[in-house]
Design a protein around this motif. Sequence first.
Motif, PDB file in Angstrom:
ATOM      1  N   ARG A 209      38.257  59.561 -35.069  1.00  0.00           N
ATOM      2  CA  ARG A 209      37.496  58.336 -34.873  1.00  0.00           C
ATOM      3  C   ARG A 209      37.579  57.810 -33.453  1.00  0.00           C
ATOM      4  NH1 ARG A 209      39.831  54.828 -39.725  1.00  0.00           N
ATOM      5  NH2 ARG A 209      41.707  55.874 -39.040  1.00  0.00           N
ATOM      6  N   THR A 210      38.219  58.558 -32.552  1.00  0.00           N
ATOM      7  CA  THR A 210      38.375  58.073 -31.188  1.00  0.00           C
ATOM      8  C   THR A 210      37.420  58.733 -30.216  1.00  0.00           C
ATOM      9  OG1 THR A 210      40.091  59.728 -30.797  1.00  0.00           O
ATOM     10  CG2 THR A 210      40.802  57.551 -31.561  1.00  0.00           C
ATOM     11  N   PHE A 211      36.443  59.452 -30.725  1.00  0.00           N
ATOM     12  CA  PHE A 211      35.538  60.223 -29.885  1.00  0.00           C
ATOM     13  C   PHE A 211      34.851  59.346 -28.862  1.00  0.00           C
ATOM     14  CE2 PHE A 211      32.755  63.631 -28.749  1.00  0.00           C
ATOM     15  CZ  PHE A 211      31.508  63.089 -28.562  1.00  0.00           C
TER      16      PHE A 211
ATOM     17  N   GLU B 126      43.163  68.942 -17.069  1.00  0.00           N
ATOM     18  CA  GLU B 126      43.177  67.511 -17.366  1.00  0.00           C
ATOM     19  C   GLU B 126      42.517  67.189 -18.707  1.00  0.00           C
ATOM     20  OE1 GLU B 126      41.779  65.255 -14.014  1.00  0.00           O
ATOM     21  OE2 GLU B 126      43.528  65.793 -12.813  1.00  0.00           O
ATOM     22  N   TYR B 127      42.131  68.216 -19.435  1.00  0.00           N
ATOM     23  CA  TYR B 127      41.555  68.002 -20.757  1.00  0.00           C
ATOM     24  C   TYR B 127      42.614  68.240 -21.824  1.00  0.00           C
ATOM     25  CZ  TYR B 127      36.989  67.374 -18.784  1.00  0.00           C
ATOM     26  OH  TYR B 127      35.920  66.870 -18.080  1.00  0.00           O
ATOM     27  N   ASP B 128      42.535  67.449 -22.892  1.00  0.00           N
ATOM     28  CA  ASP B 128      43.557  67.472 -23.930  1.00  0.00           C
ATOM     29  C   ASP B 128      43.195  68.362 -25.111  1.00  0.00           C
ATOM     30  OD1 ASP B 128      43.371  64.224 -22.948  1.00  0.00           O
ATOM     31  OD2 ASP B 128      45.304  65.267 -22.801  1.00  0.00           O
ATOM     32  N   TYR B 129      41.912  68.546 -25.341  1.00  0.00           N
ATOM     33  CA  TYR B 129      41.470  69.289 -26.523  1.00  0.00           C
ATOM     34  C   TYR B 129      40.363  70.256 -26.123  1.00  0.00           C
ATOM     35  CZ  TYR B 129      43.791  65.333 -28.679  1.00  0.00           C
ATOM     36  OH  TYR B 129      44.710  64.380 -29.035  1.00  0.00           O
ATOM     37  N   TRP B 130      40.371  71.419 -26.797  1.00  0.00           N
ATOM     38  CA  TRP B 130      39.404  72.472 -26.519  1.00  0.00           C
ATOM     39  C   TRP B 130      38.830  73.024 -27.804  1.00  0.00           C
ATOM     40  CZ3 TRP B 130      37.847  73.996 -21.664  1.00  0.00           C
ATOM     41  CH2 TRP B 130      38.579  73.462 -20.587  1.00  0.00           C
ATOM     42  N   GLY B 131      37.569  73.394 -27.745  1.00  0.00           N
ATOM     43  CA  GLY B 131      36.976  74.129 -28.841  1.00  0.00           C
ATOM     44  C   GLY B 131      37.319  75.600 -28.748  1.00  0.00           C
ATOM     45  N   GLN B 132      36.846  76.362 -29.725  1.00  0.00           N
ATOM     46  CA  GLN B 132      37.165  77.791 -29.791  1.00  0.00           C
ATOM     47  C   GLN B 132      36.250  78.631 -28.916  1.00  0.00           C
ATOM     48  OE1 GLN B 132      35.246  76.244 -31.892  1.00  0.00           O
ATOM     49  NE2 GLN B 132      33.543  77.635 -32.305  1.00  0.00           N
TER      50      GLN B 132
ATOM     51  N   GLN C 188      45.101  63.797 -33.797  1.00  0.00           N
ATOM     52  CA  GLN C 188      44.656  65.129 -33.390  1.00  0.00           C
ATOM     53  C   GLN C 188      43.138  65.190 -33.465  1.00  0.00           C
ATOM     54  OE1 GLN C 188      46.709  67.261 -32.213  1.00  0.00           O
ATOM     55  NE2 GLN C 188      45.559  69.178 -32.097  1.00  0.00           N
ATOM     56  N   VAL C 189      42.562  65.828 -32.475  1.00  0.00           N
ATOM     57  CA  VAL C 189      41.110  65.977 -32.415  1.00  0.00           C
ATOM     58  C   VAL C 189      40.780  67.460 -32.452  1.00  0.00           C
ATOM     59  CG1 VAL C 189      39.054  65.638 -30.999  1.00  0.00           C
ATOM     60  CG2 VAL C 189      40.795  63.844 -31.115  1.00  0.00           C
ATOM     61  N   GLN C 190      39.835  67.830 -33.263  1.00  0.00           N
ATOM     62  CA  GLN C 190      39.345  69.217 -33.303  1.00  0.00           C
ATOM     63  C   GLN C 190      37.909  69.257 -32.806  1.00  0.00           C
ATOM     64  OE1 GLN C 190      40.095  70.520 -37.373  1.00  0.00           O
ATOM     65  NE2 GLN C 190      41.982  71.508 -36.692  1.00  0.00           N
ATOM     66  N   LEU C 191      37.630  70.271 -32.004  1.00  0.00           N
ATOM     67  CA  LEU C 191      36.294  70.460 -31.444  1.00  0.00           C
ATOM     68  C   LEU C 191      35.739  71.793 -31.925  1.00  0.00           C
ATOM     69  CD1 LEU C 191      37.040  69.394 -27.747  1.00  0.00           C
ATOM     70  CD2 LEU C 191      36.186  67.968 -29.625  1.00  0.00           C
ATOM     71  N   VAL C 192      34.494  71.780 -32.375  1.00  0.00           N
ATOM     72  CA  VAL C 192      33.852  72.992 -32.875  1.00  0.00           C
ATOM     73  C   VAL C 192      32.496  73.147 -32.205  1.00  0.00           C
ATOM     74  CG1 VAL C 192      33.003  74.243 -34.873  1.00  0.00           C
ATOM     75  CG2 VAL C 192      35.045  72.799 -35.086  1.00  0.00           C
ATOM     76  N   GLU C 193      32.361  74.220 -31.413  1.00  0.00           N
ATOM     77  CA  GLU C 193      31.092  74.492 -30.743  1.00  0.00           C
ATOM     78  C   GLU C 193      30.177  75.321 -31.648  1.00  0.00           C
ATOM     79  OE1 GLU C 193      34.206  75.101 -27.321  1.00  0.00           O
ATOM     80  OE2 GLU C 193      33.989  75.684 -29.422  1.00  0.00           O
TER      81      GLU C 193
END
Length: 123
Positions: free
Chosen positions: A27-29, A109-115, A1-6
């Motif tokens: 670690r897959t960024f 087509e994107y898997d992860y989104w920030g808030q 799981q990847v978390q994104l924080v803007e």
Amino acid sequence: QVQLVESGGGLVQPGGSLKLSCAASGRTFARFSMGWFRQVPGKQRQFLTFVHWNGGTYYADSVEGRFTISRENDKNTVYLQMNSLKPEDTAVYYCAGRDSYLGSRLPDEYDYWGQGTQVTVSS
């Protein structure tokens, strides 16, 4: 799981600049492509730019020449430098991660989104 924080949003006067950051966990960024989108109430999410895993970039016409996307893989961070801001740039800005070497203009087509982070351009 990847978390994104803007971060980095705020109020800026027309003609001003802001730099948004998007920090990613995991670690897959380095193998992800990353994109920036924005959205205003009542409208669809709008593509702005993406960066491939290897640093190649692509911009929407509306922001080319004013916005610059960049990434620092050792910091797991992607940036959006925004110059010559206009009132019509006011929106919530989102970064997105795609588990692919290549970016896309399509939000689905994107898997992860920030808030999201609010950018307001006003005098």
